[in-house]
Scaffold this motif. Sequence first.
Motif, PDB file in Angstrom:
ATOM      1  N   ARG A   6       4.128   3.071  -6.833  1.00  0.00           N
ATOM      2  CA  ARG A   6       3.555   3.831  -5.911  1.00  0.00           C
ATOM      3  C   ARG A   6       3.296   3.013  -4.469  1.00  0.00           C
ATOM      4  O   ARG A   6       3.666   3.577  -3.342  1.00  0.00           O
ATOM      5  CB  ARG A   6       2.043   3.961  -6.361  1.00  0.00           C
ATOM      6  N   THR A  56       5.735   4.630   9.250  1.00  0.00           N
ATOM      7  CA  THR A  56       4.866   4.473   7.961  1.00  0.00           C
ATOM      8  C   THR A  56       4.910   5.746   7.347  1.00  0.00           C
ATOM      9  O   THR A  56       5.165   6.905   7.812  1.00  0.00           O
ATOM     10  CB  THR A  56       3.386   4.033   8.292  1.00  0.00           C
ATOM     11  N   ARG A  57       4.529   5.685   6.007  1.00  0.00           N
ATOM     12  CA  ARG A  57       4.349   7.101   5.277  1.00  0.00           C
ATOM     13  C   ARG A  57       3.058   7.555   4.802  1.00  0.00           C
ATOM     14  O   ARG A  57       2.828   8.313   4.145  1.00  0.00           O
ATOM     15  CB  ARG A  57       5.226   6.840   3.688  1.00  0.00           C
ATOM     16  N   SER A  58       2.048   7.139   5.611  1.00  0.00           N
ATOM     17  CA  SER A  58       0.644   7.295   5.489  1.00  0.00           C
ATOM     18  C   SER A  58      -0.088   7.044   6.770  1.00  0.00           C
ATOM     19  O   SER A  58       0.395   6.428   7.700  1.00  0.00           O
ATOM     20  CB  SER A  58      -0.029   6.431   4.461  1.00  0.00           C
ATOM     21  N   ASP A  59      -1.206   7.523   6.861  1.00  0.00           N
ATOM     22  CA  ASP A  59      -1.814   7.178   8.054  1.00  0.00           C
ATOM     23  C   ASP A  59      -2.432   5.929   8.035  1.00  0.00           C
ATOM     24  O   ASP A  59      -2.743   5.094   7.101  1.00  0.00           O
ATOM     25  CB  ASP A  59      -3.376   8.141   7.929  1.00  0.00           C
ATOM     26  N   SER A  69      -3.551   0.430   6.336  1.00  0.00           N
ATOM     27  CA  SER A  69      -3.503   1.692   5.730  1.00  0.00           C
ATOM     28  C   SER A  69      -4.434   1.602   4.611  1.00  0.00           C
ATOM     29  O   SER A  69      -4.283   1.097   3.731  1.00  0.00           O
ATOM     30  CB  SER A  69      -2.194   1.997   5.429  1.00  0.00           C
ATOM     31  N   PRO A  70      -5.528   2.688   4.724  1.00  0.00           N
ATOM     32  CA  PRO A  70      -6.528   2.815   3.522  1.00  0.00           C
ATOM     33  C   PRO A  70      -5.678   3.414   2.403  1.00  0.00           C
ATOM     34  O   PRO A  70      -6.061   2.811   1.323  1.00  0.00           O
ATOM     35  CB  PRO A  70      -7.404   3.924   4.081  1.00  0.00           C
ATOM     36  N   GLU A  71      -4.690   4.193   2.456  1.00  0.00           N
ATOM     37  CA  GLU A  71      -4.137   4.525   1.128  1.00  0.00           C
ATOM     38  C   GLU A  71      -3.210   3.408   0.688  1.00  0.00           C
ATOM     39  O   GLU A  71      -3.119   3.111  -0.561  1.00  0.00           O
ATOM     40  CB  GLU A  71      -2.937   5.621   1.537  1.00  0.00           C
ATOM     41  N   ILE A  72      -2.527   2.571   1.491  1.00  0.00           N
ATOM     42  CA  ILE A  72      -1.819   1.577   1.101  1.00  0.00           C
ATOM     43  C   ILE A  72      -2.701   0.562   0.331  1.00  0.00           C
ATOM     44  O   ILE A  72      -2.316  -0.217  -0.592  1.00  0.00           O
ATOM     45  CB  ILE A  72      -1.003   0.802   2.180  1.00  0.00           C
ATOM     46  N   ALA A 105      -5.689   0.997  -1.046  1.00  0.00           N
ATOM     47  CA  ALA A 105      -6.061   1.745  -2.448  1.00  0.00           C
ATOM     48  C   ALA A 105      -4.891   1.321  -3.585  1.00  0.00           C
ATOM     49  O   ALA A 105      -5.251   0.935  -4.698  1.00  0.00           O
ATOM     50  CB  ALA A 105      -6.414   3.186  -2.531  1.00  0.00           C
ATOM     51  N   ALA A 106      -3.562   1.469  -3.293  1.00  0.00           N
ATOM     52  CA  ALA A 106      -2.869   1.400  -4.066  1.00  0.00           C
ATOM     53  C   ALA A 106      -2.540  -0.055  -4.328  1.00  0.00           C
ATOM     54  O   ALA A 106      -1.954  -0.586  -5.443  1.00  0.00           O
ATOM     55  CB  ALA A 106      -1.311   1.889  -3.579  1.00  0.00           C
ATOM     56  N   LEU A 150       5.094   4.403  -0.679  1.00  0.00           N
ATOM     57  CA  LEU A 150       4.342   4.257   0.530  1.00  0.00           C
ATOM     58  C   LEU A 150       4.935   3.591   1.659  1.00  0.00           C
ATOM     59  O   LEU A 150       4.563   3.539   2.749  1.00  0.00           O
ATOM     60  CB  LEU A 150       2.940   3.770   0.359  1.00  0.00           C
TER      61      LEU A 150
END
Length: 483
Positions: free
Chosen positions: A261, A203-206, A232-235, A237-238, A265
Amino acid sequence: MSRVVRTSLTLVAFLASGAAGYWAGQRDLALPVLSWLRTVPWLSENAARASVDPKAAEPVIYYRDPDGRPAYSAVPKQTADGRDFAAVHAGEDVGFAGDARTPQAAQPAEASATGGAKRLLYYRNPMGLPDTSPTPKKDSMGMDYIPVYEGDDDSGSSVKVAAGKLQRTGVKTQTAAERIIVDPVRVPGTVQLDERHMTVVTTRSDAYVNKVADVTTGDRIRKGQALLQLYSPEIAAASALFLTNLNSGTREGTLGGARQRLENLGVPPEAIAEIEQTRKVPLSMTWRSPRDGVVVQRNAIDGMKVGPGDVLFRLADTSTVWVVADVPEYQIGAVKVGAAATIRLRGQPSELFSGQVALIYPQVASDTRTTKIRIEIPNPDGVLKPDMYASVEIASGSGQPVVAVPDDAVIDTGTRQLVIVDIGDGRFEPRDVRTGQQGGGFTEIRAGIASGDKVVVAANFLIDAESNLKAALSGMSSTEAMP
Protein backbone atom coordinates in the motif's frame (compact mmCIF):
# COMPACT_ATOMS: atom_id res chain seq x y z
CA MET A 1 63.40 44.17 -106.29
CA SER A 2 60.42 45.18 -108.40
CA ARG A 3 57.59 42.92 -109.39
CA VAL A 4 58.65 43.04 -113.06
CA VAL A 5 62.18 41.91 -112.23
CA ARG A 6 60.89 39.08 -110.00
CA THR A 7 58.55 37.89 -112.74
CA SER A 8 61.35 37.99 -115.33
CA LEU A 9 63.67 36.01 -113.10
CA THR A 10 61.04 33.37 -112.48
CA LEU A 11 60.34 33.05 -116.21
CA VAL A 12 64.01 32.82 -117.07
CA ALA A 13 64.57 30.17 -114.40
CA PHE A 14 61.65 28.12 -115.73
CA LEU A 15 62.82 28.43 -119.36
CA ALA A 16 66.35 27.68 -118.35
CA SER A 17 65.46 24.56 -116.49
CA GLY A 18 63.20 23.42 -119.37
CA ALA A 19 65.83 24.20 -121.97
CA ALA A 20 68.43 22.32 -120.01
CA GLY A 21 66.18 19.28 -119.82
CA TYR A 22 65.47 19.38 -123.55
CA TRP A 23 69.01 19.99 -124.72
CA ALA A 24 70.37 17.36 -122.34
CA GLY A 25 69.32 14.80 -124.95
CA GLN A 26 71.39 16.56 -127.59
CA ARG A 27 74.91 15.65 -126.56
CA ASP A 28 76.52 18.10 -128.91
CA LEU A 29 74.64 21.10 -127.61
CA ALA A 30 74.03 20.07 -123.99
CA LEU A 31 77.43 20.92 -122.64
CA PRO A 32 77.64 24.46 -124.14
CA VAL A 33 74.16 25.33 -122.92
CA LEU A 34 74.77 24.02 -119.44
CA SER A 35 78.09 25.80 -119.27
CA TRP A 36 76.42 29.08 -120.19
CA LEU A 37 73.71 28.56 -117.58
CA ARG A 38 76.29 28.03 -114.86
CA THR A 39 77.84 31.41 -115.67
CA VAL A 40 74.63 33.19 -114.57
CA PRO A 41 74.70 33.27 -110.71
CA TRP A 42 71.06 33.90 -109.98
CA LEU A 43 69.91 31.54 -112.73
CA SER A 44 72.09 28.67 -111.53
CA GLU A 45 70.90 29.25 -107.98
CA ASN A 46 67.22 29.00 -108.96
CA ALA A 47 67.87 25.92 -111.09
CA ALA A 48 69.64 24.21 -108.17
CA ARG A 49 66.82 25.10 -105.84
CA ALA A 50 64.29 23.66 -108.28
CA SER A 51 66.27 20.43 -108.59
CA VAL A 52 66.56 20.03 -104.82
CA ASP A 53 63.01 21.08 -103.94
CA PRO A 54 60.45 20.06 -106.59
CA LYS A 55 57.77 22.18 -104.88
CA ALA A 56 59.71 25.29 -105.82
CA ALA A 57 58.70 24.74 -109.43
CA GLU A 58 55.01 24.63 -108.51
CA PRO A 59 52.96 27.80 -108.93
CA VAL A 60 52.85 30.29 -106.08
CA ILE A 61 49.36 30.60 -104.54
CA TYR A 62 50.02 33.50 -102.17
CA TYR A 63 52.65 35.07 -99.92
CA ARG A 64 52.62 34.93 -96.11
CA ASP A 65 54.38 36.79 -93.34
CA PRO A 66 57.87 35.35 -92.67
CA ASP A 67 57.25 35.39 -88.90
CA GLY A 68 54.05 33.34 -89.12
CA ARG A 69 51.71 36.21 -88.26
CA PRO A 70 48.25 36.19 -89.90
CA ALA A 71 49.30 38.47 -92.75
CA TYR A 72 48.93 37.35 -96.40
CA SER A 73 49.31 38.89 -99.85
CA ALA A 74 48.42 37.82 -103.37
CA VAL A 75 51.52 39.55 -104.78
CA PRO A 76 55.10 39.73 -103.50
CA LYS A 77 55.36 41.96 -100.47
CA GLN A 78 57.83 43.07 -97.82
CA THR A 79 57.52 43.58 -94.07
CA ALA A 80 58.06 46.93 -92.40
CA ASP A 81 61.72 46.05 -91.77
CA GLY A 82 62.34 45.15 -95.45
CA ARG A 83 62.08 41.34 -95.31
CA ASP A 84 60.31 39.49 -98.15
CA PHE A 85 57.09 37.62 -97.55
CA ALA A 86 57.51 33.83 -97.91
CA ALA A 87 56.07 32.30 -101.06
CA VAL A 88 53.55 29.48 -100.53
CA HIS A 89 53.45 27.04 -103.41
CA ALA A 90 50.55 24.82 -104.40
CA GLY A 91 51.91 21.80 -102.52
CA GLU A 92 52.61 23.79 -99.38
CA ASP A 93 49.17 25.30 -98.75
CA VAL A 94 47.92 24.86 -95.17
CA GLY A 95 44.37 24.70 -93.88
CA PHE A 96 42.73 26.56 -91.04
CA ALA A 97 42.97 23.50 -88.79
CA GLY A 98 46.71 24.10 -88.58
CA ASP A 99 47.79 20.85 -90.35
CA ALA A 100 49.40 20.82 -93.77
CA ARG A 101 46.92 19.84 -96.41
CA THR A 102 47.92 16.92 -98.59
CA PRO A 103 47.97 17.68 -102.32
CA GLN A 104 45.19 16.12 -104.28
CA ALA A 105 47.61 13.90 -106.12
CA ALA A 106 48.99 12.43 -102.91
CA GLN A 107 45.69 11.68 -101.24
CA PRO A 108 44.94 8.32 -102.89
CA ALA A 109 48.49 7.09 -102.21
CA GLU A 110 48.24 8.13 -98.57
CA ALA A 111 44.90 6.38 -98.20
CA SER A 112 46.34 3.17 -99.61
CA ALA A 113 49.37 3.39 -97.37
CA THR A 114 47.16 3.34 -94.30
CA GLY A 115 45.72 -0.05 -95.10
CA GLY A 116 44.70 -0.50 -98.71
CA ALA A 117 42.79 1.68 -101.10
CA LYS A 118 39.79 3.38 -99.54
CA ARG A 119 36.62 4.24 -101.38
CA LEU A 120 36.06 7.95 -101.75
CA LEU A 121 32.65 8.90 -100.43
CA TYR A 122 32.36 12.63 -101.10
CA TYR A 123 34.03 16.01 -100.66
CA ARG A 124 32.97 18.32 -97.86
CA ASN A 125 33.26 22.06 -97.43
CA PRO A 126 36.61 22.98 -95.78
CA MET A 127 34.92 25.61 -93.59
CA GLY A 128 32.39 23.15 -92.15
CA LEU A 129 29.43 24.52 -94.11
CA PRO A 130 26.60 22.08 -94.91
CA ASP A 131 27.77 21.60 -98.49
CA THR A 132 29.16 18.44 -100.10
CA SER A 133 30.17 17.48 -103.60
CA PRO A 134 30.67 14.13 -105.35
CA THR A 135 33.58 15.60 -107.35
CA PRO A 136 36.56 17.79 -106.35
CA LYS A 137 35.80 21.51 -106.26
CA LYS A 138 36.81 24.74 -104.57
CA ASP A 139 34.84 27.12 -102.42
CA SER A 140 34.43 30.84 -102.98
CA MET A 141 37.80 31.50 -101.28
CA GLY A 142 39.66 29.09 -103.52
CA MET A 143 40.07 26.43 -100.87
CA ASP A 144 39.86 22.80 -101.95
CA TYR A 145 37.01 20.66 -100.65
CA ILE A 146 38.23 17.97 -98.25
CA PRO A 147 37.82 14.35 -99.39
CA VAL A 148 36.03 11.94 -97.06
CA TYR A 149 36.99 8.29 -97.47
CA GLU A 150 35.27 5.17 -96.30
CA GLY A 151 36.39 4.55 -92.74
CA ASP A 152 36.78 8.24 -92.02
CA ASP A 153 32.99 8.50 -92.01
CA ASP A 154 32.09 5.10 -90.59
CA SER A 155 29.64 6.60 -88.13
CA GLY A 156 27.34 9.52 -88.45
CA SER A 157 27.92 10.44 -84.82
CA SER A 158 31.66 9.98 -84.28
CA VAL A 159 34.07 12.72 -85.24
CA LYS A 160 37.83 12.86 -85.58
CA VAL A 161 39.71 15.92 -84.38
CA ALA A 162 43.32 16.70 -85.25
CA ALA A 163 45.82 16.80 -82.40
CA GLY A 164 46.62 20.46 -82.98
CA LYS A 165 42.96 21.39 -82.91
CA LEU A 166 42.45 19.44 -79.68
CA GLN A 167 45.16 21.49 -78.03
CA ARG A 168 43.86 24.81 -79.30
CA THR A 169 40.25 24.22 -78.32
CA GLY A 170 41.20 23.05 -74.83
CA VAL A 171 39.65 19.59 -74.99
CA LYS A 172 40.18 17.72 -71.72
CA THR A 173 39.18 14.19 -70.80
CA GLN A 174 38.72 12.30 -67.56
CA THR A 175 38.15 8.62 -66.87
CA ALA A 176 34.76 7.51 -65.57
CA ALA A 177 35.26 5.65 -62.30
CA GLU A 178 33.28 4.16 -59.47
CA ARG A 179 32.88 6.48 -56.50
CA ILE A 180 30.53 7.14 -53.63
CA ILE A 181 28.35 10.17 -54.35
CA VAL A 182 27.29 12.21 -51.35
CA ASP A 183 24.76 14.99 -51.83
CA PRO A 184 24.24 16.73 -48.48
CA VAL A 185 20.79 18.02 -47.54
CA ARG A 186 21.10 21.30 -45.64
CA VAL A 187 18.14 22.29 -43.48
CA PRO A 188 17.52 24.29 -40.26
CA GLY A 189 16.79 22.62 -36.95
CA THR A 190 16.34 23.18 -33.20
CA VAL A 191 17.70 21.41 -30.15
CA GLN A 192 15.11 19.62 -28.01
CA LEU A 193 15.17 17.43 -24.93
CA ASP A 194 15.02 13.68 -25.25
CA GLU A 195 11.48 12.75 -24.22
CA ARG A 196 12.66 9.39 -22.93
CA HIS A 197 14.95 11.00 -20.38
CA MET A 198 12.42 13.26 -18.66
CA THR A 199 10.79 12.66 -15.23
CA VAL A 200 8.16 14.44 -13.15
CA VAL A 201 8.01 14.44 -9.33
CA THR A 202 4.43 14.22 -7.99
CA THR A 203 2.24 12.55 -5.34
CA ARG A 204 -0.61 10.04 -5.59
CA SER A 205 -2.64 11.47 -2.71
CA ASP A 206 -3.56 14.77 -1.15
CA ALA A 207 -0.58 16.30 0.64
CA TYR A 208 0.91 19.48 2.05
CA VAL A 209 4.39 20.75 1.23
CA ASN A 210 6.30 21.41 4.43
CA LYS A 211 9.60 22.55 2.93
CA VAL A 212 11.19 22.75 -0.53
CA ALA A 213 14.94 22.20 -0.90
CA ASP A 214 17.17 24.96 -2.23
CA VAL A 215 16.66 23.82 -5.84
CA THR A 216 15.57 26.12 -8.65
CA THR A 217 14.86 25.84 -12.33
CA GLY A 218 18.03 25.20 -14.31
CA ASP A 219 19.96 23.60 -11.45
CA ARG A 220 21.76 20.36 -12.15
CA ILE A 221 20.94 17.69 -9.61
CA ARG A 222 22.04 14.14 -8.81
CA LYS A 223 20.03 11.01 -8.31
CA GLY A 224 18.89 10.71 -4.65
CA GLN A 225 19.24 14.42 -3.91
CA ALA A 226 16.45 15.76 -1.61
CA LEU A 227 13.86 17.91 -3.37
CA LEU A 228 11.08 18.57 -0.78
CA GLN A 229 9.34 17.35 2.40
CA LEU A 230 5.57 16.85 2.46
CA TYR A 231 2.87 15.51 4.78
CA SER A 232 0.03 13.32 3.53
CA PRO A 233 -2.70 12.01 5.88
CA GLU A 234 -3.26 8.96 3.69
CA ILE A 235 0.44 8.15 3.60
CA ALA A 236 0.66 8.64 7.39
CA ALA A 237 -2.23 6.18 7.99
CA ALA A 238 -0.63 3.56 5.75
CA SER A 239 2.71 4.07 7.51
CA ALA A 240 1.09 3.56 10.96
CA LEU A 241 -0.50 0.30 9.81
CA PHE A 242 2.80 -0.90 8.43
CA LEU A 243 4.55 -0.03 11.70
CA THR A 244 1.86 -1.82 13.76
CA ASN A 245 2.32 -5.00 11.75
CA LEU A 246 6.05 -4.76 12.25
CA ASN A 247 5.80 -4.35 16.04
CA SER A 248 3.19 -7.12 16.50
CA GLY A 249 5.13 -9.66 14.46
CA THR A 250 2.22 -10.21 12.09
CA ARG A 251 2.52 -12.85 9.41
CA GLU A 252 4.54 -11.99 6.35
CA GLY A 253 1.45 -11.86 4.15
CA THR A 254 -0.19 -9.11 6.14
CA LEU A 255 3.08 -7.23 6.42
CA GLY A 256 3.57 -7.47 2.70
CA GLY A 257 0.12 -5.98 2.06
CA ALA A 258 0.91 -2.92 4.20
CA ARG A 259 4.20 -2.39 2.35
CA GLN A 260 2.45 -2.72 -0.97
CA ARG A 261 0.00 0.00 0.00
CA LEU A 262 2.85 2.41 0.77
CA GLU A 263 4.44 1.66 -2.56
CA ASN A 264 1.12 2.23 -4.31
CA LEU A 265 0.96 5.70 -2.73
CA GLY A 266 4.33 6.54 -4.26
CA VAL A 267 6.33 6.48 -1.03
CA PRO A 268 10.00 6.19 -1.95
CA PRO A 269 11.79 2.98 -0.95
CA GLU A 270 14.17 5.04 1.19
CA ALA A 271 11.24 6.31 3.31
CA ILE A 272 9.88 2.77 3.84
CA ALA A 273 13.33 1.57 4.88
CA GLU A 274 13.55 4.45 7.34
CA ILE A 275 10.27 3.35 9.03
CA GLU A 276 11.64 -0.18 9.39
CA GLN A 277 14.82 1.03 11.01
CA THR A 278 13.47 3.73 13.35
CA ARG A 279 10.12 2.02 14.09
CA LYS A 280 8.56 5.47 13.94
CA VAL A 281 6.08 7.16 11.60
CA PRO A 282 7.64 10.42 10.41
CA LEU A 283 5.50 13.55 10.33
CA SER A 284 6.68 14.31 6.77
CA MET A 285 8.21 12.29 3.95
CA THR A 286 11.30 13.37 2.00
CA TRP A 287 10.92 13.18 -1.78
CA ARG A 288 14.25 12.68 -3.62
CA SER A 289 15.35 13.02 -7.23
CA PRO A 290 14.87 9.79 -9.21
CA ARG A 291 17.63 10.58 -11.75
CA ASP A 292 20.56 12.80 -12.67
CA GLY A 293 19.56 15.79 -14.72
CA VAL A 294 18.51 19.39 -14.82
CA VAL A 295 15.48 21.00 -13.21
CA VAL A 296 13.45 22.31 -16.12
CA GLN A 297 10.34 23.16 -14.07
CA ARG A 298 9.66 23.80 -10.37
CA ASN A 299 6.09 24.20 -9.11
CA ALA A 300 6.50 23.29 -5.43
CA ILE A 301 6.20 26.11 -2.86
CA ASP A 302 6.47 25.90 0.92
CA GLY A 303 3.07 25.32 2.61
CA MET A 304 1.12 24.66 -0.60
CA LYS A 305 -1.45 21.91 -0.86
CA VAL A 306 -1.14 19.51 -3.76
CA GLY A 307 -3.51 16.92 -5.12
CA PRO A 308 -2.88 13.57 -6.74
CA GLY A 309 -0.93 13.97 -9.98
CA ASP A 310 0.12 17.61 -9.48
CA VAL A 311 3.59 18.18 -10.92
CA LEU A 312 6.01 19.40 -8.26
CA PHE A 313 9.24 19.15 -10.28
CA ARG A 314 10.09 18.30 -13.88
CA LEU A 315 13.58 16.86 -14.41
CA ALA A 316 15.44 16.14 -17.65
CA ASP A 317 18.64 14.26 -18.46
CA THR A 318 20.61 16.34 -21.00
CA SER A 319 23.42 13.84 -21.61
CA THR A 320 21.66 13.05 -24.90
CA VAL A 321 19.52 15.55 -26.81
CA TRP A 322 17.57 15.65 -30.03
CA VAL A 323 18.00 17.94 -33.01
CA VAL A 324 14.71 18.18 -34.87
CA ALA A 325 15.05 19.48 -38.42
CA ASP A 326 12.44 20.37 -41.05
CA VAL A 327 13.20 18.76 -44.42
CA PRO A 328 11.29 20.02 -47.50
CA GLU A 329 8.91 17.55 -49.05
CA TYR A 330 10.86 17.30 -52.32
CA GLN A 331 14.06 16.34 -50.46
CA ILE A 332 12.68 13.88 -47.95
CA GLY A 333 13.24 10.97 -50.34
CA ALA A 334 17.02 11.50 -50.14
CA VAL A 335 17.10 11.19 -46.32
CA LYS A 336 17.34 7.74 -44.81
CA VAL A 337 17.26 6.50 -41.21
CA GLY A 338 20.82 5.98 -40.02
CA ALA A 339 22.30 8.62 -42.33
CA ALA A 340 25.17 10.61 -40.87
CA ALA A 341 24.39 14.20 -39.89
CA THR A 342 26.56 17.16 -38.98
CA ILE A 343 25.19 19.91 -36.74
CA ARG A 344 26.58 23.41 -36.49
CA LEU A 345 25.20 25.70 -33.80
CA ARG A 346 24.51 29.25 -34.82
CA GLY A 347 25.86 30.43 -31.51
CA GLN A 348 29.06 28.38 -31.95
CA PRO A 349 29.69 28.13 -35.69
CA SER A 350 33.26 26.87 -35.26
CA GLU A 351 32.22 23.71 -33.40
CA LEU A 352 30.70 20.72 -35.16
CA PHE A 353 28.59 17.91 -33.69
CA SER A 354 27.97 14.54 -35.29
CA GLY A 355 24.98 12.23 -35.04
CA GLN A 356 22.66 9.98 -37.00
CA VAL A 357 19.10 10.27 -38.23
CA ALA A 358 17.07 8.27 -35.71
CA LEU A 359 13.56 8.89 -36.96
CA ILE A 360 11.65 10.38 -39.89
CA TYR A 361 8.28 11.59 -38.68
CA PRO A 362 5.31 10.02 -40.49
CA GLN A 363 3.49 13.22 -41.44
CA VAL A 364 4.04 16.31 -43.56
CA ALA A 365 3.16 19.71 -42.16
CA SER A 366 0.36 21.14 -44.29
CA ASP A 367 1.42 24.76 -43.82
CA THR A 368 5.17 24.44 -44.47
CA ARG A 369 5.19 21.26 -46.61
CA THR A 370 8.08 19.91 -44.55
CA THR A 371 8.71 16.69 -42.68
CA LYS A 372 10.47 16.58 -39.34
CA ILE A 373 13.41 14.30 -38.77
CA ARG A 374 15.09 13.52 -35.46
CA ILE A 375 18.82 13.27 -34.86
CA GLU A 376 20.29 12.01 -31.59
CA ILE A 377 23.36 13.89 -30.39
CA PRO A 378 25.51 13.03 -27.33
CA ASN A 379 25.75 16.05 -25.04
CA PRO A 380 27.92 15.12 -22.07
CA ASP A 381 29.17 18.69 -21.51
CA GLY A 382 25.74 20.29 -21.79
CA VAL A 383 26.81 22.56 -24.65
CA LEU A 384 23.63 21.79 -26.58
CA LYS A 385 20.77 23.55 -24.84
CA PRO A 386 17.07 23.16 -25.55
CA ASP A 387 15.56 25.43 -28.21
CA MET A 388 18.95 26.42 -29.69
CA TYR A 389 18.98 27.01 -33.46
CA ALA A 390 21.22 24.75 -35.54
CA SER A 391 22.22 24.22 -39.16
CA VAL A 392 21.90 20.56 -40.10
CA GLU A 393 23.73 18.84 -42.96
CA ILE A 394 22.51 15.32 -43.72
CA ALA A 395 24.45 12.97 -45.98
CA SER A 396 22.28 11.39 -48.64
CA GLY A 397 22.92 8.62 -51.13
CA SER A 398 23.13 4.86 -51.06
CA GLY A 399 26.70 4.81 -49.75
CA GLN A 400 27.64 2.28 -52.47
CA PRO A 401 30.16 3.02 -55.26
CA VAL A 402 28.55 3.90 -58.60
CA VAL A 403 29.91 4.83 -62.02
CA ALA A 404 30.25 8.60 -62.01
CA VAL A 405 31.63 11.36 -64.22
CA PRO A 406 32.21 15.05 -63.52
CA ASP A 407 29.18 17.27 -63.88
CA ASP A 408 30.85 19.14 -66.77
CA ALA A 409 30.93 15.94 -68.84
CA VAL A 410 27.14 15.68 -69.04
CA ILE A 411 25.33 17.66 -71.74
CA ASP A 412 21.68 18.09 -70.84
CA THR A 413 19.52 19.07 -73.80
CA GLY A 414 16.34 19.11 -71.78
CA THR A 415 14.96 15.94 -73.35
CA ARG A 416 18.05 13.73 -73.07
CA GLN A 417 21.48 13.60 -71.48
CA LEU A 418 24.67 12.65 -73.30
CA VAL A 419 28.43 12.55 -72.85
CA ILE A 420 31.28 12.71 -75.37
CA VAL A 421 33.45 9.57 -75.18
CA ASP A 422 37.07 9.51 -76.33
CA ILE A 423 37.30 6.25 -78.36
CA GLY A 424 40.99 6.77 -79.20
CA ASP A 425 43.05 7.90 -82.18
CA GLY A 426 41.57 11.40 -81.93
CA ARG A 427 38.01 10.14 -82.38
CA PHE A 428 35.09 11.15 -80.20
CA GLU A 429 31.58 9.76 -80.02
CA PRO A 430 28.49 11.18 -78.27
CA ARG A 431 26.51 8.63 -76.23
CA ASP A 432 23.13 8.91 -74.61
CA VAL A 433 23.29 8.18 -70.88
CA ARG A 434 20.85 7.75 -68.04
CA THR A 435 21.90 9.83 -65.06
CA GLY A 436 21.19 9.36 -61.37
CA GLN A 437 22.17 11.19 -58.24
CA GLN A 438 24.39 14.26 -58.24
CA GLY A 439 26.71 15.49 -55.52
CA GLY A 440 30.22 16.69 -54.86
CA GLY A 441 30.71 17.76 -58.48
CA PHE A 442 29.94 14.29 -59.90
CA THR A 443 26.94 12.72 -61.61
CA GLU A 444 25.95 9.07 -61.40
CA ILE A 445 25.72 7.29 -64.76
CA ARG A 446 23.30 4.37 -64.61
CA ALA A 447 23.46 3.42 -68.30
CA GLY A 448 25.38 4.45 -71.42
CA ILE A 449 29.03 4.15 -70.37
CA ALA A 450 31.11 1.92 -68.11
CA SER A 451 33.88 2.46 -65.62
CA GLY A 452 37.15 3.18 -67.42
CA ASP A 453 35.67 5.06 -70.38
CA LYS A 454 37.30 8.42 -71.09
CA VAL A 455 34.82 11.26 -71.30
CA VAL A 456 35.32 14.87 -72.40
CA VAL A 457 34.95 17.39 -69.57
CA ALA A 458 35.96 20.56 -71.46
CA ALA A 459 34.99 21.82 -74.94
CA ASN A 460 32.49 18.95 -75.24
CA PHE A 461 29.89 21.29 -76.73
CA LEU A 462 32.22 22.00 -79.67
CA ILE A 463 32.73 18.29 -80.36
CA ASP A 464 29.02 17.64 -80.05
CA ALA A 465 28.25 20.41 -82.52
CA GLU A 466 30.82 19.05 -84.98
CA SER A 467 29.42 15.54 -84.56
CA ASN A 468 25.89 16.76 -85.31
CA LEU A 469 27.21 18.64 -88.34
CA LYS A 470 28.99 15.53 -89.58
CA ALA A 471 25.82 13.48 -89.20
CA ALA A 472 23.92 16.09 -91.22
CA LEU A 473 26.58 16.09 -93.94
CA SER A 474 26.52 12.30 -94.06
CA GLY A 475 22.78 12.36 -94.58
CA MET A 476 23.14 14.93 -97.34
CA SER A 477 25.79 12.86 -99.08
CA SER A 478 23.56 9.79 -98.97
CA THR A 479 20.74 11.80 -100.53
CA GLU A 480 23.01 13.11 -103.29
CA ALA A 481 24.24 9.61 -104.06
CA MET A 482 20.70 8.42 -104.70
CA PRO A 483 19.66 8.35 -108.42
